[in-house]
Design an enzyme around this catalytic site. Structure first.
Site: not given
Ligand code: NAP
Length: 442
Positions: A17, A46, A106, A130, A137, A191, A206
């Site tokens: 991300v 970082a 999260k 968000e 979403i 994963e 979540k």
């Protein structure tokens, strides 16, 4: 060109991300400045290893291993490292130095949310997150802002893409869980250690975040009931399909009106994650592949559904950048931060006090009287039968054969149901309790 005030933006983490956020911040700098009313200067990133290969080309001089130094003097700190520590320490440091914080973490918010929100309140800063639930979403803002004047009654969310991918393929292809999981790992949808996804831990984090916002109550992760999907096999899928359902891993956050009768007679809430049967005509049943969706029922607004990509580097970066623009606007305008409202402080009920409908699948010996015994045990346990379907699996050769009974119940209390299932298992007429699944969304 408009001369904007310049804001210093520090980025912690440049993985899936973070690297996309850094890229978009640089590529769309002018547009973002126009929208934010401030120039967003990415002053540093970082990471653990500044020389590690990145998904996008970023100037080497932006990278540092000294996150603490980078945070000093930043106006906005974007935390995309993940995990609890050192992310928690860095976020607290950022807030205490007056920065607004944007995070997608999260795990951290579900376990340390109140500490972080309190720290922000103390200094009048804001925390935006968000991307922490359902990736790209928009669901945090709708719950926090758009629905702030309404009463949310219930949320049902498909908030984990990996499990939805697995369950969707099992449903469509009739494949076994282990085969689809192995394939999902090979394709990068799961994963190498899939525990957090398939055991429901990620969805539970979540759920805690969504329930806290929806019900204006700090919901600790420990109050979320959690079950994973590892026991969902091909047979369960086939039976669900046959009965007009699809199996989905759901995060259910529910307001139970008058749920605390003995105490104040007020409302209570339930927050739970488990694989559930969803009617095929329900909007959530059509959520395919690794997509996410959150179905919200509110008193005045009625039913709303939010649908899209629940993960992915660039998709999640979209949600992060929306937060960065909001943070920049607030930073320029000043005033109090967005804040979390937890004043409702509703009690969270244990799973035993929840009522739902169930589908119970049993293997029994194919003899006269068995069905009547099963029906009697259910009735004694205050579990009322809505439908029964029996299939003979093997015909005995002189001995009784084996039959499978699928029982749909009316709404029953979870505690009654689980005690009844224990009694069925010990009754002598039931060979095996094949599965017990809740029915949601009907
Ligand atoms: P990731 O690919 O594992 O990247 C983590 C980044 O943080 C790496 O750049 C890593 O540095 C850096 N980092 C980790 N520990 C560090 C430390 N102690 N000091 C300095 N840097 C450190 O993670 P991601 O997938 O981008 O996820 C980031 C956050 O977004 C997580 O909270 C995740 O839950 C959330 N999120 C992710 C997605 C998604 O689709 N990936 C979706 C929604 C939310 P190196 O590169 O040097 O190792």
């Amino acid at each position: 060109m408009t001369e904007y005030r310049r804001l210093r933006v520090a980025l912690l983490g440049a993985g899936a991300v973070g690297s996309q956020v850094a890229d978009l911040l640089r590529k769309h700098a002018d547009e973002l400045a126009d929208r934010a009313g401030a120039a967003l200067d990415l002053v540093g990133i970082a990471v653990r290893d500044p020389d590690a290969p990145r998904e996008v080309d970023l100037p080497r001089e932006l990278f540092t291993t000294d996150a603490e130094q980078l945070i000093i003097g930043a106006d906005i700190v974007i935390e995309l490292m993940g995990g609890i520590e050192p992310a928690r320490t860095y976020i607290l440091q950022a807030l205490n130095s007056g920065a607004d914080v944007v995070t997608a973490n999260k795990a951290l918010l579900a376990s340390h949310g109140p500490e972080i929100f309190d720290a922000a309140d103390q200094v009048g800063a804001s925390v935006y997150y968000e991307a922490a639930a359902a990736g790209a979403i928009p669901i945090i803002r709708p719950l926090r802002d758009s629905l702030a004047g309404d009463r949310v009654q219930r949320i049902m969310g498909i908030v984990n893409g990996t499990t939805n991918y697995i369950l969707d393929r099992m449903d469509r292809e009739g494949s076994e869980f282990a085969d689809v999981l192995a394939d999902a790992q090979a394709l990068g949808y799961a994963e190498s250690d899939p525990t957090a996804d398939i055991e429901g831990y990620d969805a539970a984090q979540k759920a805690a975040i969504l329930a806290s916002l929806a019900f204006h109550t700090a919901v600790p992760l420990t109050a979320v009931h959690r079950e994973g999907i590892t026991h969902v096999d091909k047979w369960v899928m086939d039976a669900a399909r046959h009965a007009g359902y699809v199996v989905k891993l759901l995060a259910v956050c529910e307001r139970i009106v008058g749920g605390t009768p003995g105490e104040h007679g007020g409302d209570a809430i339930s927050v739970r994650v488990y694989p559930a049967l969803v009617p095929r005509e329900h909007p959530l049943a059509s959520v395919r592949g690794a997509n996410n969706a959150v179905f919200v029922q509110a008193e005045a607004a009625g039913n709303l559904m939010f649908y899209g990509a629940g993960a992915g580097g660039v998709q999640t970066a979209s949600a992060v950048l929306g937060d960065v623009v909001s943070a920049a606007r607030r930073h320029i305008a000043g005033g109090v931060g967005v804040g979390e409202s937890t004043r409702a402080n509703l009690p969270v009920l244990p799973i035993g006090r929840v009522t739902t409908r169930y589908q119970i699948t049993l293997e029994v010996s194919d003899e006269p009287g068995v069905l009547a015994t099963v029906a009697g045990i259910l009735s004694d346990g205050r579990v009322s039968i809505a439908t029964v379907e029996q299939t003979v699996l093997t015909h005995g050769n002189g001995d009784p054969g084996v039959a499978r009974i699928v029982i749909g119940t009316h709404r029953a209390l979870e505690q009654d149901l689980s005690e009844t299932v224990d009694r069925l298992a010990a009754s002598g007429v039931v060979g095996r309790v094949v599965s017990v699944l809740r029915v949601e969304g009907d």
